[in-house]
Design a protein around this motif. Sequence first.
Motif, PDB file in Angstrom:
ATOM      1  N   GLU A 165      -0.815  -2.587   2.507  1.00 38.27           N
ATOM      2  CA  GLU A 165      -1.243  -2.963   1.165  1.00 38.27           C
ATOM      3  C   GLU A 165      -2.282  -1.969   0.657  1.00 38.27           C
ATOM      4  O   GLU A 165      -2.853  -1.201   1.434  1.00 38.27           O
ATOM      5  CB  GLU A 165      -1.798  -4.379   1.177  1.00 38.27           C
ATOM      6  CG  GLU A 165      -0.733  -5.397   1.563  1.00 38.27           C
ATOM      7  CD  GLU A 165      -1.209  -6.826   1.438  1.00 38.27           C
ATOM      8  OE1 GLU A 165      -2.211  -7.078   0.747  1.00 38.27           O
ATOM      9  OE2 GLU A 165      -0.560  -7.690   2.040  1.00 38.27           O
ATOM     10  N   LYS A 166      -2.546  -1.988  -0.636  1.00 32.27           N
ATOM     11  CA  LYS A 166      -3.456  -1.038  -1.266  1.00 32.27           C
ATOM     12  C   LYS A 166      -4.828  -1.012  -0.591  1.00 32.27           C
ATOM     13  O   LYS A 166      -5.422   0.043  -0.417  1.00 32.27           O
ATOM     14  CB  LYS A 166      -3.615  -1.376  -2.750  1.00 32.27           C
ATOM     15  CG  LYS A 166      -4.471  -0.398  -3.506  1.00 32.27           C
ATOM     16  CD  LYS A 166      -4.538  -0.751  -4.988  1.00 32.27           C
ATOM     17  CE  LYS A 166      -5.368   0.261  -5.757  1.00 32.27           C
ATOM     18  NZ  LYS A 166      -5.395  -0.057  -7.194  1.00 32.27           N
ATOM     19  N   ASN A 204       5.855  -6.990   0.251  1.00 30.05           N
ATOM     20  CA  ASN A 204       4.688  -6.318  -0.323  1.00 30.05           C
ATOM     21  C   ASN A 204       4.311  -5.037   0.418  1.00 30.05           C
ATOM     22  O   ASN A 204       3.423  -4.311  -0.012  1.00 30.05           O
ATOM     23  CB  ASN A 204       3.480  -7.253  -0.321  1.00 30.05           C
ATOM     24  CG  ASN A 204       3.701  -8.442  -1.223  1.00 30.05           C
ATOM     25  OD1 ASN A 204       4.262  -8.322  -2.299  1.00 30.05           O
ATOM     26  ND2 ASN A 204       3.271  -9.608  -0.773  1.00 30.05           N
ATOM     27  N   THR A 205       4.966  -4.778   1.535  1.00 29.88           N
ATOM     28  CA  THR A 205       4.658  -3.587   2.320  1.00 29.88           C
ATOM     29  C   THR A 205       5.108  -2.353   1.560  1.00 29.88           C
ATOM     30  O   THR A 205       6.231  -2.280   1.080  1.00 29.88           O
ATOM     31  CB  THR A 205       5.357  -3.652   3.693  1.00 29.88           C
ATOM     32  OG1 THR A 205       4.951  -4.848   4.359  1.00 29.88           O
ATOM     33  CG2 THR A 205       5.012  -2.454   4.544  1.00 29.88           C
ATOM     34  N   LYS A 242       1.868   4.571  -4.806  1.00 33.73           N
ATOM     35  CA  LYS A 242       2.633   3.870  -3.767  1.00 33.73           C
ATOM     36  C   LYS A 242       4.115   4.059  -3.985  1.00 33.73           C
ATOM     37  O   LYS A 242       4.588   4.320  -5.088  1.00 33.73           O
ATOM     38  CB  LYS A 242       2.287   2.394  -3.737  1.00 33.73           C
ATOM     39  CG  LYS A 242       2.906   1.567  -4.836  1.00 33.73           C
ATOM     40  CD  LYS A 242       2.616   0.094  -4.613  1.00 33.73           C
ATOM     41  CE  LYS A 242       3.333  -0.741  -5.653  1.00 33.73           C
ATOM     42  NZ  LYS A 242       3.208  -2.163  -5.402  1.00 33.73           N
TER      43      LYS A 242
END
Length: 98
Positions: free
Chosen positions: A45-46, A76-77, A94
């Motif tokens: 994640e961020k 969410n990866t 991302k």
Amino acid sequence: MSLSLAGVTLDIDAQGSLQPNSEYYLEMVLSSGTLGATVRLWIGEKSDVGSMKTKADEHGDHYHAHLMVLSKVDSNTALWVEVRTLKGEVGLGKIALQ
């Protein structure tokens, strides 16, 4: 895939699987921008919490890095790429992995 950050464009080729606790390998070619940027990457994640940040090795106009995939992989990866130029500009982007 291509990613532009802080005036630098990288063409990214990824190899590996997104299986938990596996290795993910990246080759990145600088297609535009100034040589010498520092590239850091992580999968997760961020916030990078729980992720292992990796500094890519620079070899002229290309970089490579080995990343570890987290023990938990979900929708969410993502692959996070941080570029810091010689002028101090920082860009973060991302690439969705699923």
